[in-house]
Write a protein that holds these residues in place. Structure first.
Motif: not given
Length: 66
Positions: A1-9, A48-55, A57-59, A64-65
């Motif tokens: 999970m991307n750390r930025r999205f996890l922190t914001q979530g 809702v915003t938290a769950f969107r951030m978690f989603y 980050g998972l996406r 693939p990078s």
């Protein structure tokens, strides 16, 4: 999970919990007034915003990078 999205979530999730706590205190003190509904609406938006951030980050992790 991307750390930025996890922190914001996590931040939005904690804010949602705080707003629920304030809403419970408000309802216990003076009943279901307009202020209690406003606080509950703010908590719902934060959850809702938290769950969107978690989603998001998972996406980001699943793509693939190159």
């Amino acid at each position: 999970m991307n750390r930025r999205f996890l922190t914001q979530g996590l931040l939005y999730f904690i804010l949602g919990i705080v707003f629920v706590f304030f809403a419970i205190q408000e309802v216990n003190r003076s009943g279901w007034g307009i202020f209690a509904y406003i606080i509950i609406a703010m908590a719902a938006i934060d959850f809702v915003t938290a769950f969107r951030m978690f989603y998001q980050g998972l996406r980001k992790n699943q793509t693939p990078s190159e």
